[in-house]
Scaffold this active site. Structure first.
Site, PDB file in Angstrom:
ATOM      1  N   CYS A  18      -4.372   1.045  -1.999  1.00 50.84           N
ATOM      2  CA  CYS A  18      -4.130  -0.108  -1.209  1.00 50.84           C
ATOM      3  C   CYS A  18      -3.079  -1.057  -2.060  1.00 50.84           C
ATOM      4  CB  CYS A  18      -5.510  -1.018  -1.510  1.00 50.84           C
ATOM      5  SG  CYS A  18      -6.751  -0.436  -0.391  1.00 50.84           S
TER       6      CYS A  18
ATOM      7  N   GLU B  79       0.523   5.248   0.762  1.00 48.78           N
ATOM      8  CA  GLU B  79      -0.432   6.083   1.275  1.00 48.78           C
ATOM      9  C   GLU B  79      -0.074   7.774   0.818  1.00 48.78           C
ATOM     10  OE1 GLU B  79      -0.719   5.089   5.339  1.00 48.78           O
ATOM     11  OE2 GLU B  79      -2.017   3.715   5.137  1.00 48.78           O
TER      12      GLU B  79
ATOM     13  N   ASN C 152       0.767  -1.116   0.151  1.00 48.81           N
ATOM     14  CA  ASN C 152      -0.021   0.069   0.007  1.00 48.81           C
ATOM     15  C   ASN C 152       0.906   1.120   0.004  1.00 48.81           C
ATOM     16  OD1 ASN C 152       0.674  -1.209   2.567  1.00 48.81           O
ATOM     17  ND2 ASN C 152      -0.996   0.346   3.454  1.00 48.81           N
TER      18      ASN C 152
ATOM     19  N   CYS D 262     -10.825  -2.920  -3.963  1.00 53.92           N
ATOM     20  CA  CYS D 262      -9.940  -3.846  -4.610  1.00 53.92           C
ATOM     21  C   CYS D 262     -10.812  -5.066  -5.067  1.00 53.92           C
ATOM     22  CB  CYS D 262      -9.065  -4.566  -3.601  1.00 53.92           C
ATOM     23  SG  CYS D 262      -7.755  -2.872  -3.137  1.00 53.92           S
TER      24      CYS D 262
ATOM     25  N   GLU E  60      -3.256  -4.320  -3.023  1.00 54.11           N
ATOM     26  CA  GLU E  60      -3.962  -5.112  -4.212  1.00 54.11           C
ATOM     27  C   GLU E  60      -4.037  -4.394  -5.379  1.00 54.11           C
ATOM     28  OE1 GLU E  60      -4.874  -4.642  -1.097  1.00 54.11           O
ATOM     29  OE2 GLU E  60      -6.275  -6.384  -0.463  1.00 54.11           O
TER      30      GLU E  60
HETATM   31  N1  THU Z   1      -5.461  -1.340   2.741  1.00 45.18           N
HETATM   32  C1  THU Z   1      -5.050  -2.425   1.667  1.00 45.18           C
HETATM   33  O1  THU Z   1      -3.592  -1.946   1.080  1.00 45.18           O
HETATM   34  N2  THU Z   1      -5.715  -3.285   1.180  1.00 45.18           N
HETATM   35  C2  THU Z   1      -6.866  -3.397   1.628  1.00 45.18           C
HETATM   36  O2  THU Z   1      -7.313  -4.363   1.032  1.00 45.18           O
HETATM   37  C3  THU Z   1      -7.414  -2.677   2.597  1.00 45.18           C
HETATM   38  C4  THU Z   1      -6.706  -1.490   3.085  1.00 45.18           C
HETATM   39  C5  THU Z   1      -4.443  -0.448   3.085  1.00 45.18           C
HETATM   40  C6  THU Z   1      -5.085   1.123   2.761  1.00 45.18           C
HETATM   41  C7  THU Z   1      -4.419   1.809   3.732  1.00 45.18           C
HETATM   42  O3  THU Z   1      -3.090   2.151   3.237  1.00 45.18           O
HETATM   43  C8  THU Z   1      -4.328   0.909   5.007  1.00 45.18           C
HETATM   44  O4  THU Z   1      -4.483  -0.392   4.589  1.00 45.18           O
HETATM   45  C9  THU Z   1      -5.272   1.130   6.104  1.00 45.18           C
HETATM   46  O5  THU Z   1      -6.542   1.216   5.574  1.00 45.18           O
END
Ligand code: THU
Length: 156
Positions: free
Chosen positions: A72, A63, A61, A114, A74
Site C-alpha cells: 500500500c 503492486e 502503492n 497500514c 501508506e
Molecule cells: N491500497 C493502498 O495503497 N492503501 C490502502 O490503505 C488500501 C489499499 C492499495 C493496495 C492495492 O494496490 C490497491 O490499493 C487495491 O487494494
C-alpha cells in the site's frame, strides 16, 4: 460487567476549507498517486506526509504479479521515512485515491495493516500522527491520532 464506550473524533472538511499547507499536501499526494504501480487493481493511491522539520515525502502503492508481495501507499511511505528520517517526527499523513474505480460518495480510509504500521510509528515517536483521508465529493476526514482509526492499539 460494564460497557466501555470509546470516543473517536473525526472532522470532515471540504477541500476548499483546508489550510494552504494541507491543500498543498493533498496536491502532493495526488501527484504521487499518478506514479502508482497498480496494473492489477487499477486503483492508484497516493500518500504524503509532513515531518516536523517541514520536509514532505510522498509515495504510492506498488503492486506485484504475486499479489501479496505488493504494498500500500501508506506503508511504502512510512517505511521509506523510517529508513531515511528515523529521527524525525511525522506530523501528518494524507492519503488520496486517483482511479476510475473511485466512487465519489465513498470514504476511503487506510487498510488495517497500514493502520497497524502507523500505530507503530506513532508509538515510536511518542507524538500523534494526524491522518487525513478521502471522504467523498471533494471532502476529507481528519483525525488527530492513529488511535481514532485503531482503538486499543496493540502494545507490549
Ligand atoms: N491500497 C493502498 O495503497 N492503501 C490502502 O490503505 C488500501 C489499499 C492499495 C493496495 C492495492 O494496490 C490497491 O490499493 C487495491 O487494494
Amino acid at each position: 460487567m460494564k460497557n466501555i464506550e470509546l470516543k473517536l473524533v473525526f472532522s470532515e472538511y471540504e477541500l476548499s476549507e483546508l489550510s494552504d499547507d494541507d491543500k498543498n499536501l493533498y496536491a502532493r499526494a495526488m501527484d504521487a498517486a499518478k506514479a502508482a504501480y497498480a496494473p492489477y487493481s487499477g486503483f492508484s493511491v497516493g500518500a504524503a506526509c509532513l515531518l516536523d522539520n517541514g520536509e514532505i515525502f510522498t509515495a504510492n502503492n506498488q503492486e506485484n504479479a504475486a499479489y501479496p508481495s505488493g504494498l500500500c501507499a501508506e506503508r511504502t511511505l512510512l517505511f521509506f521515512v523510517g529508513a531515511n528520517r528515523p529521527d524525525q517526527t511525522i506530523v501528518k499523513l494524507m492519503v488520496v485515491i486517483k482511479s476510475k474505480l473511485k466512487d465519489a460518495k465513498k470514504v476511503y480510509s487506510p487498510c488495517g495493516a497500514c493502520r497497524q504500521v502507523m500505530a507503530e510509528y506513532q508509538n515510536r515517536q511518542s507524538h500523534p500522527i494526524q491522518l487525513i483521508f478521502e471522504s467523498g465529493e471533494n471532502k476529507v476526514l481528519v483525525c488527530n491520532k492513529v488511535d481514532d482509526l485503531l482503538p486499543y492499539i496493540f502494545r507490549f
